[in-house]
Design an enzyme around this catalytic site. Structure first.
Site, mmCIF file in Angstrom:
data_model
loop_
_atom_site.group_PDB
_atom_site.id
_atom_site.type_symbol
_atom_site.label_atom_id
_atom_site.label_comp_id
_atom_site.label_asym_id
_atom_site.label_seq_id
_atom_site.Cartn_x
_atom_site.Cartn_y
_atom_site.Cartn_z
ATOM 1 C CD GLU A 95 -8.203 -9.422 -4.389
ATOM 2 O OE1 GLU A 95 -7.017 -9.765 -4.175
ATOM 3 O OE2 GLU A 95 -9.046 -9.279 -3.480
ATOM 4 C CE LYS A 149 -3.922 -2.368 2.240
ATOM 5 N NZ LYS A 149 -4.903 -2.345 3.354
ATOM 6 C CG HIS A 198 -5.005 -6.524 -0.809
ATOM 7 N ND1 HIS A 198 -6.225 -6.754 -0.229
ATOM 8 C CD2 HIS A 198 -4.956 -7.319 -1.930
ATOM 9 C CE1 HIS A 198 -6.906 -7.628 -0.977
ATOM 10 N NE2 HIS A 198 -6.149 -7.984 -2.010
ATOM 11 C CG ASN A 254 -3.875 -3.145 6.912
ATOM 12 O OD1 ASN A 254 -3.679 -2.667 5.788
ATOM 13 N ND2 ASN A 254 -4.911 -3.912 7.183
ATOM 14 C CE1 TYR A 293 -9.207 -3.306 0.166
ATOM 15 C CE2 TYR A 293 -8.588 -1.250 -0.906
ATOM 16 C CZ TYR A 293 -8.255 -2.363 -0.146
ATOM 17 O OH TYR A 293 -6.954 -2.538 0.299
HETATM 18 P P1 IDP Z 1 -7.780 -7.635 4.824
HETATM 19 O O1 IDP Z 1 -6.964 -6.542 4.151
HETATM 20 O O2 IDP Z 1 -7.038 -8.234 5.993
HETATM 21 O O3 IDP Z 1 -8.296 -8.675 3.856
HETATM 22 P P2 IDP Z 1 -10.502 -6.592 4.941
HETATM 23 O O4 IDP Z 1 -11.485 -6.935 6.003
HETATM 24 O O5 IDP Z 1 -10.703 -7.161 3.574
HETATM 25 O O6 IDP Z 1 -9.047 -6.922 5.502
HETATM 26 O O7 IDP Z 1 -10.478 -5.003 4.853
HETATM 27 C C1 IDP Z 1 -9.832 -4.354 3.770
HETATM 28 C C2 IDP Z 1 -8.995 -3.216 4.324
HETATM 29 O O8 IDP Z 1 -9.883 -2.244 4.921
HETATM 30 C C3 IDP Z 1 -8.044 -3.606 5.463
HETATM 31 O O9 IDP Z 1 -6.807 -4.083 4.990
HETATM 32 C C4 IDP Z 1 -7.903 -2.318 6.221
HETATM 33 O O10 IDP Z 1 -6.927 -1.462 5.636
HETATM 34 C C5 IDP Z 1 -9.260 -1.670 6.050
HETATM 35 N N1 IDP Z 1 -10.087 -1.921 7.241
HETATM 36 C C6 IDP Z 1 -10.730 -3.068 7.557
HETATM 37 N N2 IDP Z 1 -11.367 -2.949 8.733
HETATM 38 C C7 IDP Z 1 -11.117 -1.694 9.161
HETATM 39 C C8 IDP Z 1 -11.506 -0.951 10.337
HETATM 40 O O11 IDP Z 1 -12.220 -1.446 11.221
HETATM 41 N N3 IDP Z 1 -11.041 0.334 10.424
HETATM 42 C C9 IDP Z 1 -10.262 0.901 9.471
HETATM 43 N N4 IDP Z 1 -9.880 0.253 8.364
HETATM 44 C C10 IDP Z 1 -10.294 -1.028 8.207
HETATM 45 MG MG MG Z 2 -9.713 -8.505 2.345
#
Ligand code: IDP
Ligand code: MG
Length: 147
Positions: free
Chosen positions: A126, A9, A115, A112, A49
């Site tokens: 994807e 990212k 992805h 974080n 997303y």
């Molecule tokens: P993943 O990246 O671990 O697959 P997902 O649930 O698919 O997680 O969520 C996509 C992205 O959305 C996450 O990587 C994170 O950056 C963001 N995200 C998910 N949940 C939250 C949250 O509760 N607060 C802020 N950002 C979130």
């Molecule tokens: Mg995801």
């Protein structure tokens, strides 16, 4: 052999961690099948997303993923999807174990770092979203028989 899609990212690029993160995948024995540095378009971000549309973090997620260039790549190995997900760690870095990428480099869910596709079906979707078929390289890693 399985393929998965990984995005370093925009904060991984800004923190100058591209090389360090790619090294982890190379060391693990993953083959890089395609790779590019790109600022993700609004249309592609929304497609990527789409399952999160309407959630409270959605707008921030779309604007963050477009805030600078990302490194987008396809990694290939046996069990690539599960292996890369375990290397990436839990979505919330507070729950990501040390040793995982999020557990070692991140503190907030929104930033974080990385992805990774969550299933073989998501990976296929994807990969098609981010790459044209001709952007994938077919080659053999000489080390392959030793992995
Ligand atoms: P993943 O990246 O671990 O697959 P997902 O649930 O698919 O997680 O969520 C996509 C992205 O959305 C996450 O990587 C994170 O950056 C963001 N995200 C998910 N949940 C939250 C949250 O509760 N607060 C802020 N950002 C979130
Ligand atoms: Mg995801």
């Amino acid at each position: 052999m399985e393929q998965t899609l990984v995005i370093l990212k925009p904060n991984a690029v800004q923190r100058e961690l591209i090389g360090e993160l790619i090294s982890k995948f190379e060391r693990r024995g993953m083959k890089i099948t395609a790779m590019k540095l790109s600022r993700i378009s609004l249309e592609t971000a929304e497609q990527h997303y789409r399952e999160h549309r309407g959630k409270q973090f959605y707008e921030d997620l779309i604007s963050f993923i477009r805030s600078g260039p990302s490194v987008i790549m396809i990694l290939e190995s046996l069990y690539a999807v599960d292996i890369v997900r375990s290397m990436v760690g839990a979505t919330n870095p507070a729950e990501a174990v040390p040793g995982s990428i999020r557990g070692d480099y991140a503190t907030s869910p929104g930033h974080n770092m990385i992805h990774a596709s969550d299933s073989v079906e998501s990976a296929k979707r994807e990969i098609e979203l981010f790459f044209k078929p001709e952007e994938l390289q077919e080659y053999r890693l000489a080390v392959r028989p030793w992995l």
